[in-house]
Design a protein around this motif. Structure first.
Motif, PDB file in Angstrom:
ATOM      1  N   HIS A  83      29.128   8.527   0.663  1.00 49.35           N
ATOM      2  CA  HIS A  83      29.438   8.846   2.060  1.00 49.35           C
ATOM      3  C   HIS A  83      29.449  10.361   2.279  1.00 49.35           C
ATOM      4  O   HIS A  83      30.464  10.932   2.681  1.00 49.35           O
ATOM      5  CB  HIS A  83      30.789   8.241   2.454  1.00 49.35           C
TER       6      HIS A  83
ATOM      7  N   HIS B 254      28.772  14.330   3.577  1.00 51.36           N
ATOM      8  CA  HIS B 254      28.722  15.093   4.822  1.00 51.36           C
ATOM      9  C   HIS B 254      29.610  14.515   5.918  1.00 51.36           C
ATOM     10  O   HIS B 254      29.170  14.348   7.059  1.00 51.36           O
ATOM     11  CB  HIS B 254      27.273  15.205   5.301  1.00 51.36           C
ATOM     12  N   GLU B 255      30.842  14.209   5.560  1.00 49.32           N
ATOM     13  CA  GLU B 255      31.803  13.741   6.551  1.00 49.32           C
ATOM     14  C   GLU B 255      33.021  14.652   6.648  1.00 49.32           C
ATOM     15  O   GLU B 255      33.929  14.383   7.431  1.00 49.32           O
ATOM     16  CB  GLU B 255      32.259  12.318   6.206  1.00 49.32           C
ATOM     17  N   SER B 256      33.022  15.741   5.900  1.00 47.06           N
ATOM     18  CA  SER B 256      34.198  16.603   5.832  1.00 47.06           C
ATOM     19  C   SER B 256      34.398  17.403   7.115  1.00 47.06           C
ATOM     20  O   SER B 256      33.492  17.528   7.948  1.00 47.06           O
ATOM     21  CB  SER B 256      34.058  17.586   4.661  1.00 47.06           C
TER      22      SER B 256
ATOM     23  N   ARG C   8      31.583  18.900   9.788  1.00 46.13           N
ATOM     24  CA  ARG C   8      31.675  18.616  11.223  1.00 46.13           C
ATOM     25  C   ARG C   8      31.688  19.913  12.023  1.00 46.13           C
ATOM     26  O   ARG C   8      31.060  20.012  13.088  1.00 46.13           O
ATOM     27  CB  ARG C   8      32.930  17.792  11.524  1.00 46.13           C
TER      28      ARG C   8
ATOM     29  N   GLU D 294      21.766   5.082   7.964  1.00 44.64           N
ATOM     30  CA  GLU D 294      22.700   5.996   7.300  1.00 44.64           C
ATOM     31  C   GLU D 294      23.414   5.329   6.127  1.00 44.64           C
ATOM     32  O   GLU D 294      23.765   6.006   5.154  1.00 44.64           O
ATOM     33  CB  GLU D 294      23.737   6.534   8.302  1.00 44.64           C
TER      34      GLU D 294
ATOM     35  N   ASP E 127      22.682   5.978   2.200  1.00 49.10           N
ATOM     36  CA  ASP E 127      23.892   6.719   1.857  1.00 49.10           C
ATOM     37  C   ASP E 127      23.808   8.176   2.302  1.00 49.10           C
ATOM     38  O   ASP E 127      23.929   9.108   1.509  1.00 49.10           O
ATOM     39  CB  ASP E 127      24.174   6.646   0.346  1.00 49.10           C
ATOM     40  N   GLN E 128      23.617   8.371   3.593  1.00 46.91           N
ATOM     41  CA  GLN E 128      23.563   9.706   4.171  1.00 46.91           C
ATOM     42  C   GLN E 128      24.681   9.873   5.180  1.00 46.91           C
ATOM     43  O   GLN E 128      25.318   8.911   5.589  1.00 46.91           O
ATOM     44  CB  GLN E 128      22.207   9.952   4.829  1.00 46.91           C
ATOM     45  N   GLY E 129      24.930  11.115   5.570  1.00 45.75           N
ATOM     46  CA  GLY E 129      26.062  11.392   6.438  1.00 45.75           C
ATOM     47  C   GLY E 129      25.688  12.077   7.728  1.00 45.75           C
ATOM     48  O   GLY E 129      24.536  12.035   8.178  1.00 45.75           O
ATOM     49  N   LEU E 130      26.659  12.750   8.316  1.00 49.12           N
ATOM     50  CA  LEU E 130      26.453  13.420   9.593  1.00 49.12           C
ATOM     51  C   LEU E 130      25.389  14.497   9.467  1.00 49.12           C
ATOM     52  O   LEU E 130      25.391  15.296   8.534  1.00 49.12           O
ATOM     53  CB  LEU E 130      27.765  14.046  10.070  1.00 49.12           C
TER      54      LEU E 130
END
Length: 256
Positions: A87, A89-91, A95, A119, A123-126
């Motif tokens: 998961h 690129h959610e930090s 952001r 996504e 398994d990719q993020g923002l």
């Protein structure tokens, strides 16, 4: 063909290429008025593992080439299949970074099916993927304009046409043709776009399954025939590939 290997079946290299930081693109005019173009490139991309990681700089590290982008998707799908997804690129830092702009490294044109969210399966993020979704990946002007925005304005190096096992839109198109039944108006539009790709050499479920692949290839070819993409395709700055997600195994594999 597995996303873990080259489309010709060679094993992926064991080294992990770092995500190259792409330069922030200058503001340019939005979509060109004429969207048409080019021979497809990308059938022979080398796939290797790449590691996604967050950055606190003004831009996130990004794969800079089609090969690096495909490698990143391959690594993400491997994590998804093995239940080791990260998961990324959610930090909070990521952001905050994304408030100043976006630089997705791949565009996925997929189906609306709720079981195939790009996504997650990669398994990719923002900020990692630009996703465009329609029933059966059907192209219309809005979908094509959305793809063109990603390619021409954001300089995305890889477009993946992602179909999937047991596609309801494809089955509806096949069954409507076989029975002569009229579907609800807007759904009939989707069926009409898929109908030219129906495989009449097969019967039953095999016809549906084969048509899924034929539909993916046809849409990939349509995108590759857009003149506005021609220069990027010919220079190797852009690749357009067709791929299929198997619901039973969670594997994404490219189609030749």
């Amino acid at each position: 063909m597995n996303f873990d290997v080259t489309p010709h079946g060679a094993e992926a290299p064991k080294s992990q290429p770092a995500r190259a930081a792409s330069q922030t693109p200058a503001r340019r005019t939005l979509l060109r008025s004429a969207l048409t173009g080019a021979a497809m490139v990308g059938a022979g991309l080398t796939v290797g593992a790449a590691t996604a990681h967050a950055s606190t700089t003004t831009t996130l590290p990004r794969p800079a080439t089609p090969q690096q982008a495909l490698a990143e998707l391959a690594a993400g799908n491997r994590r998804w299949r093995t239940l080791t997804q990260t998961h990324p690129h959610e930090s909070a830092a990521v952001r905050h970074t994304l408030t100043t702009g976006q630089q997705p490294f791949a565009l996925v044109l997929g189906c609306i099916d709720s079981r195939v969210p790009p996504e997650l399966v990669f398994d990719q993020g923002l900020g990692d993927l630009m996703t465009v979704r329609s029933g059966g990946q059907v192209l219309d002007e809005a979908v094509l304009g959305s793809v063109a925005y990603g390619v021409l304005e954001l300089n995305i190096p890889l477009v993946v046409v992602l179909g999937h096992q047991s596609c309801g839109a494809v089955r509806a198109a096949v069954e409507a043709e076989e029975t002569g039944a009229e579907l609800p108006a807007h759904i009939q539009y989707l069926a009409d776009q898929i109908a030219p790709n129906i495989d009449h050499t097969k019967e039953g479920d095999a016809r549906v399954d084969s048509t899924i692949d034929r539909n993916i290839r046809a849409i990939r070819s349509q995108l590759a025939a857009e003149p506005d993409f021609a220069d990027k395709l010919h220079s190797g700055a852009l690749a357009i590939v067709g791929a299929r997600y198997e619901l039973t195994t969670q594997l994404v594999h490219t189609l030749s």
